[in-house]
Design an enzyme around this catalytic site. Structure first.
Site, short mmCIF file in Angstrom:
data_model
loop_
_atom_site.label_atom_id
_atom_site.label_comp_id
_atom_site.label_asym_id
_atom_site.label_seq_id
_atom_site.Cartn_x
_atom_site.Cartn_y
_atom_site.Cartn_z
N HIS A 75 0.82 -1.20 0.00
CA HIS A 75 0.00 0.00 0.00
C HIS A 75 0.86 1.26 0.00
O HIS A 75 0.62 2.21 -0.74
CB HIS A 75 -0.94 -0.02 1.22
CG HIS A 75 -1.93 1.09 1.21
ND1 HIS A 75 -2.01 2.00 2.24
CD2 HIS A 75 -2.88 1.46 0.32
CE1 HIS A 75 -2.98 2.87 1.97
NE2 HIS A 75 -3.52 2.57 0.81
N HIS A 132 1.16 4.06 -3.18
CA HIS A 132 0.99 5.52 -3.09
C HIS A 132 2.27 6.28 -3.42
O HIS A 132 2.22 7.46 -3.76
CB HIS A 132 0.45 5.90 -1.71
CG HIS A 132 -1.03 5.63 -1.58
ND1 HIS A 132 -1.99 6.46 -2.12
CD2 HIS A 132 -1.72 4.62 -0.99
CE1 HIS A 132 -3.20 5.97 -1.87
NE2 HIS A 132 -3.06 4.85 -1.18
N GLU A 187 -10.32 10.95 -4.83
CA GLU A 187 -9.16 10.70 -3.95
C GLU A 187 -8.84 11.87 -3.04
O GLU A 187 -8.69 11.63 -1.83
CB GLU A 187 -7.94 10.30 -4.79
CG GLU A 187 -6.77 9.93 -3.92
CD GLU A 187 -5.54 9.51 -4.72
OE1 GLU A 187 -5.54 9.63 -5.95
OE2 GLU A 187 -4.59 9.07 -4.07
CU1 CUO Z 1 -4.74 4.00 -0.11
CU2 CUO Z 1 -7.14 5.66 1.41
O1 CUO Z 1 -5.38 4.76 1.72
O2 CUO Z 1 -6.06 5.50 -0.36
#
Ligand code: CUO
Length: 684
Positions: A201, A205, A342
């Site tokens: 994760h 990002h 987002e």
């Molecule tokens: Cu990956 Cu909310 O944590 O987008």
């Protein structure tokens, strides 16, 4: 200060496998370091390689320098995004590798370490001259974001006691340390707190930042991938819940209701010497007003943005900041919506649609101290490194995902013609687990692995000290697919493999309407089909969703020379679902699932581009570095839309190029040592 060794050099310089020590110009030292002299930095002694850092005209770091060195850092906070964006800009702008390294070394000792590592990693991933560079291994640099805080005192004790690293024992992290079974949600803590999942994760990002220089943010279908990757996390989490007798995730629909799920992370921050704040059960969210963090908003803001986004979905168009209409088209709409929800800086209208998903993270992350009266920092939801540990992450994202699904529900269903691959028929599908007696049985169990903590400790042990943690694992398996091609000559097919639930949480067979949201992508790959019968064999470890085990855990001893292939294995980007979490845990008596295989026309779906991009082995959730998403179909195809007229079960959805096979996942409740344990792993 932190250990001073986070810089991983590009592979070309062949320093990646050695400990390095930077000889820096005097001007680069902090005041404290100047007093102590440079030798304090070199904790590796004679073993370390010296690298002279070129003295350059240092760039202006006053903006990123505004963040206190001991503060927590959150990308969700607009102020912090600004600081990080500035630092990324600086790093991207350094003219060559030497200058970049020089600036990074300087920034390393003068800036907040979390901020530094984030911006530095983004720059490494996006600079042309660092394509082959090693990313800093986050779990080792900041183990406090992954392992129980109590471990650090034990690590100190162990390294004081056993001065010789070879005599040290790994420190075992108990499997159940964040809660007891009194808390139902704890049954799936092994998923939420998995090291590989959280690293994935964070890396995702990093590759797809929502606030950075435009040329970094603007990536092919990034809004759609935001939607799809998080939808898949939810689908996987739901299968894990079904494995454990839990109901599917409930959307966090009402921001005013108490949140029953509490979370006590038991993580320490070594930088700020604080523990990560917890959230008690039944916490109620509040408006946020925290001057120190320069953040102030009302829950109503989030609700207003939500309503405007729903309106856009239902009218099929958004209003841009130039006050024009932008249609949410059949194929591109989801991408626009992703950037709005987002939100990213390429949202077509941030003033109108706001920053909904990010602010949801913030509201939850500060719910224990919304106005900073207790001087507490954010909880795990405030950091993409740790957010997935918290049960509320899934509730918030289930709400977010439902907006995307609402949009998809407005689109026409796929026609039989859009789904079919004329002349191609899938005859049979089978999965074979290595050494298993029967086909179509998958097996899971616990496995232990070790992680070197020494890099990230706030004191300086000589040599390694390992933490031993327990994670889910499965026995590798092979898909065997028989396909008939009745068209003349060779054709190219695109094999799409998904795994989904057969029954819902009450044991009732699933309707297509529900089931499609729980379909988990396992693999996707092109094949050549010759005329007549073809047998395709594909190993589970080849999955286009996952990265290999070694890359997640980095079972390599960096103090000794490594062969090229070993380095290759953990080199480059860590984005990718961890292979050990490819399939859900299942149950002791066996959880029944449905394996779905579809073959589409690759000549229609393929994206013409060189196939040898870096980081292309986990393309399904991560894309390919520097290239377009390698599939022309909408992400999640064919399950991203509701079924056509008359389709109410998966079976009635099938065209000839699809097949479903029942499979059972059996959980074997025992703990195994890793098969490929590196015997030298304990040497420092
Ligand atoms: Cu990956 Cu909310 O944590 O987008």
């Amino acid at each position: 200060d932190r250990p001073s060794e986070p810089i991983f050099l590009p592979k070309e310089s062949d320093k990646g496998s050695k400990r390095v020590f930077f000889d820096v110009p005097n001007e680069y030292l902090t005041d404290r370091q100047k007093k102590l002299g440079t030798q304090v930095i070199n904790r590796f002694g004679e073993k370390a390689e010296h690298i002279n850092v070129r003295k350059i005209n240092l760039p202006d770091l006053s903006v990123p320098g505004q963040l206190d060195k001991r503060a927590q850092f959150s990308l969700f906070l607009p102020e912090h995004r600004k600081l990080a964006g500035r630092l990324i800009d600086v790093f991207m702008g350094m003219r060559n590798l030497d200058d970049f390294l020089s600036a990074a070394v300087y920034a390393r000792s003068h800036l907040n370490p979390y901020l530094f590592v984030y911006a530095y990693s983004v720059a490494l991933l996006h600079r042309d001259d660092t394509r082959n560079a090693h990313l800093p291994p986050l779990a080792e640099l900041f183990p406090e974001k992954y392992v129980n805080g109590a471990l650090f005192a034990r690590a100190r004790e162990e390294t004081n006691m056993a001065l010789d690293p070879q005599q040290r024992v790994p420190l075992e992290i108990p499997k159940d340390y964040t809660a007891s079974d009194l808390e139902e949600e704890h049954k799936v803590a092994y998923f939420r707190e998995d090291l590989g999942i959280n690293l994935h994760h964070w890396h995702w990002h990093l590759v797809y930042p929502f606030d950075a220089p435009l040329n970094i943010v603007r990536k092919d279908r990034r809004g759609e991938l935001f939607s799809y990757m998080h939808q898949q996390i939810l689908a996987r989490y739901n299968l894990e819940r079904f494995s454990n007798g839990l109901q599917r995730v409930k959307r966090l629909l009402n921001l005013r209701e108490p949140i029953p799920e509490g979370y006590f992370p038991k993580l320490d921050s070594l930088v700020s010497s604080r523990v990560w704040p917890a959230r008690a059960s039944n916490t109620v969210l509040s408006d946020i007003a925290r001057e120190g963090d320069q953040i102030q908003f009302d829950l109503q803001d989030i609700e207003r943005w939500r309503d405007r986004i729903y309106e856009a979905v239902h009218t099929g168009a958004v209003v841009t900041d130039k006050n024009t209409r932008l249609n949410l088209t059949e194929f591109g709409g989801i991408d626009v919506l992703g950037n709005i929800i987002e939100s990213s800086i390429i949202s077509p209208n941030r003033p109108l649609y706001g920053d909904m998903h990010n602010f949801g993270h913030i509201a939850i992350a500060f719910s224990h101290d919304p106005d900073n009266r207790h001087l507490e920092s954010f909880g795990v939801m405030g950091d993409s490194t740790t957010a997935m540990r918290d049960p509320v992450f899934y509730r918030w994202h289930a709400f977010v995902d439902d907006i995307f699904q609402e949009h998809k529900r407005t689109l026409p269903a796929y026609s039989q013609q859009q789904l079919d691959f004329p002349g191609v028929q899938v005859r049979s599908v089978e999965v074979m687990t290595t050494n298993a007696r029967r086909p179509n049985e998958l097996f899971t169990f616990w496995q232990q692995n070790d992680m070197d903590l020494s890099r990230g400790l706030d004191f300086t042990p000589r040599g390694s000290v390992f933490a031993r943690f327990t994670h889910l694992q499965h026995r590798p398996f092979t898909y065997r697919i028989t396909v008939e091609n009745n068209a003349p000559g060779q054709r190219e097919g695109y094999v799409r493999i998904f795994l989904g639930p057969k029954f819902d949480e009450r044991g009732v067979p699933m309707l297509f309407r529900d089931q499609r949201n729980f379909m988990v992508e396992l693999d996707k790959f092109p094949i050549n089909l010759s005329q007549r019968t073809n047998t395709i064999e594909r190993r589970s470890t080849m999955s286009s969703v996952t990265i290999p085990f070694e890359r997640t855990f980095r079972n390599l001893d960096l103090n000794r020379p490594q062969s090229g292939t070993q380095l290759e294995q953990f080199n480059f980007c860590g984005c990718g679902w961890p292979q050990h979490m490819l399939i859900p845990k299942g149950s002791v008596s066996g959880l029944q699932l449905q394996l779905f295989v579809m073959i589409t026309d690759y000549s229609r779906d393929k994206v013409e581009q060189p196939l040898d991009g870096m980081c292309n082995d986990a393309a399904s959730y991560c894309g390919v570095r520097g290239q377009r998403y390698p599939d022309k179909q909408p992400m999640g195809f064919p399950f991203d839309r509701t079924g056509r007229q008359g389709v109410d079960t998966l079976r009635s959805f099938l065209t000839r190029n699809m097949f479903i096979q029942d499979v059972t996942v059996k959980f074997q409740d025992r703990i195994e040592a890793p098969a490929n344990r590196n015997v030298t792993a304990f040497q420092g």
